[in-house]
Design an enzyme around this catalytic site. Structure first.
Site, short mmCIF file in Angstrom:
data_model
loop_
_atom_site.label_atom_id
_atom_site.label_comp_id
_atom_site.label_asym_id
_atom_site.label_seq_id
_atom_site.Cartn_x
_atom_site.Cartn_y
_atom_site.Cartn_z
N PRO A 2 1.88 -1.80 -7.81
CA PRO A 2 2.84 -0.74 -8.07
C PRO A 2 2.33 0.25 -9.12
O PRO A 2 1.71 -0.13 -10.10
CB PRO A 2 4.06 -1.49 -8.62
CG PRO A 2 3.92 -2.87 -8.10
CD PRO A 2 2.45 -3.12 -8.04
N GLU A 3 2.58 1.52 -8.87
CA GLU A 3 2.23 2.55 -9.84
C GLU A 3 3.49 2.92 -10.61
O GLU A 3 4.59 2.48 -10.30
CB GLU A 3 1.67 3.76 -9.10
CG GLU A 3 0.60 3.37 -8.09
CD GLU A 3 -0.68 4.18 -8.19
OE1 GLU A 3 -0.74 5.13 -8.96
OE2 GLU A 3 -1.63 3.82 -7.48
N LYS A 51 4.19 1.31 -16.40
CA LYS A 51 4.46 0.29 -15.38
C LYS A 51 5.33 -0.83 -15.92
O LYS A 51 5.46 -1.87 -15.28
CB LYS A 51 3.14 -0.27 -14.87
CG LYS A 51 2.22 0.78 -14.26
CD LYS A 51 0.97 0.10 -13.75
CE LYS A 51 -0.02 1.12 -13.24
NZ LYS A 51 -1.25 0.47 -12.76
N ASN A 165 -4.12 3.23 -9.01
CA ASN A 165 -5.29 3.65 -8.24
C ASN A 165 -5.02 4.80 -7.28
O ASN A 165 -5.87 5.67 -7.08
CB ASN A 165 -5.86 2.45 -7.48
CG ASN A 165 -7.30 2.68 -7.07
OD1 ASN A 165 -8.02 3.46 -7.71
ND2 ASN A 165 -7.72 2.04 -6.00
N ARG A 257 -10.71 -0.20 -6.49
CA ARG A 257 -11.66 0.44 -5.60
C ARG A 257 -11.40 1.95 -5.58
O ARG A 257 -10.40 2.41 -5.03
CB ARG A 257 -11.48 -0.17 -4.21
CG ARG A 257 -12.58 0.10 -3.25
CD ARG A 257 -12.41 -0.87 -2.07
NE ARG A 257 -13.20 -0.47 -0.94
CZ ARG A 257 -14.51 -0.73 -0.83
NH1 ARG A 257 -15.13 -1.37 -1.78
NH2 ARG A 257 -15.16 -0.34 0.25
#
Ligand SMILES: [Zn+2]
Length: 273
Positions: A2-3, A51, A165, A257
């Site tokens: 989760p962002e 977060k 990400n 990634r």
């Protein structure tokens, strides 16, 4: 993982269901909090910082939770069947009247005096989803880590809180910044630009479940999750590389990634590709 926008929306929904209401039953299914309870306490508010999710009660206590990779809060009506996962993954149940909040796979759960919240979130940089967010203190914090890659810095929650990400990859793409430049190699105008892009994208999505950055749900992202596919702008193949970090707020390796377009986000020298 989760962002910040996901956590913001969860806090908003929990606040609508539990805020200004009295907890009728509470159940903490964690060894450290096995005897804790907040029965009879009014929930003053549920809010987020980066977060991190915070329930503030009227007895000056704060319940802190973090989703990390897989945590989530579900809201149900009383009597409704729970669907968030197996029972042994339930960590907290809070009931207020007809509303039942069930926290699954929560991490860093703590119930602390509210005046000690800073011990849990005081290390964080400015919350990118805050209404009074200001990028100047973020630039100061970036300047303190000149040798970090810009990719690592953008998800370092000590610099700016809330970016994960997806928004890291997408905002670097939109700003044309190569992820592997060190912070000190990125011109200040570009640093401002990438932060403004991340802020704009996340503010645009904070009231909804979508994390699209393109405005098109069928092609939700420019580079995130698109390694090996063609860049939507130039057609070059999107590259991917894991960013090395030991920062615990970032998450597991597969969420580190980083994807980028080598043509739209060129490195100054080929050695950096
Ligand atoms: Zn491209």
């Amino acid at each position: 993982m989760p962002e910040g926008d996901t956590v913001y929306l969860a806090a908003k929904r929990l606040d609508a269901a539990l805020g200004r209401r009295t907890v009728t039953t509470s159940d903490f299914r964690l060894p450290a909090l096995a005897t804790a309870q907040v029965n009879g306490r009014r929930v003053n508010e549920v809010s987020s910082y980066g977060k991190h999710l915070l329930f503030r009660f009227d007895d000056s206590r704060t319940l802190h939770t973090h989703f990390r990779m897989d945590g989530t809060w579900h809201l149900y009506r009383s009597g409704e069947r729970w669907r968030g996962g197996p029972k042994h993954e339930v960590r907290i149940v809070l009931t207020a009247g007809e509303a039942v909040a069930v926290g699954y796979r929560l991490h860093d759960v703590a119930l602390v005096p509210s005046d000690r919240e800073h011990e849990l979130i005081g290390h964080l940089g400015p919350d990118i989803l805050s209404d009074d967010w200001d990028l100047l203190p973020v630039l100061d914090r970036l300047a303190e880590r000149p040798n970090a890659s810009i990719a690592a810095a953008l998800t370092d929650q000590r610099i700016v809180a809330g970016i994960g990400n997806i928004y890291r990859c997408e905002s670097m793409f939109l700003s044309g910044i190569n992820p592997w430049l060190a912070v000190h190699e990125v011109p200040e105008a570009d640093l401002r630009n990438v932060l403004q892009n991340a802020h704009r994208l996340m503010m645009g999505n904070r009231e909804r479940a979508s994390q699209s950055t393109t405005g098109d749900e069928r092609r939700a992202h420019f580079v995130y999750g698109r390694a090996g596919q063609a860049c939507l702008h130039c057609g070059r193949r999107i590259l991917a590389r894991n960013v090395e970090s030991n920062i615990r707020d970032i998450g597991a390796a597969n969420e580190q990634r980083v994807t980028w377009c080598p043509a739209c986000q060129p490195a100054p020298t080929t050695s950096q590709l």
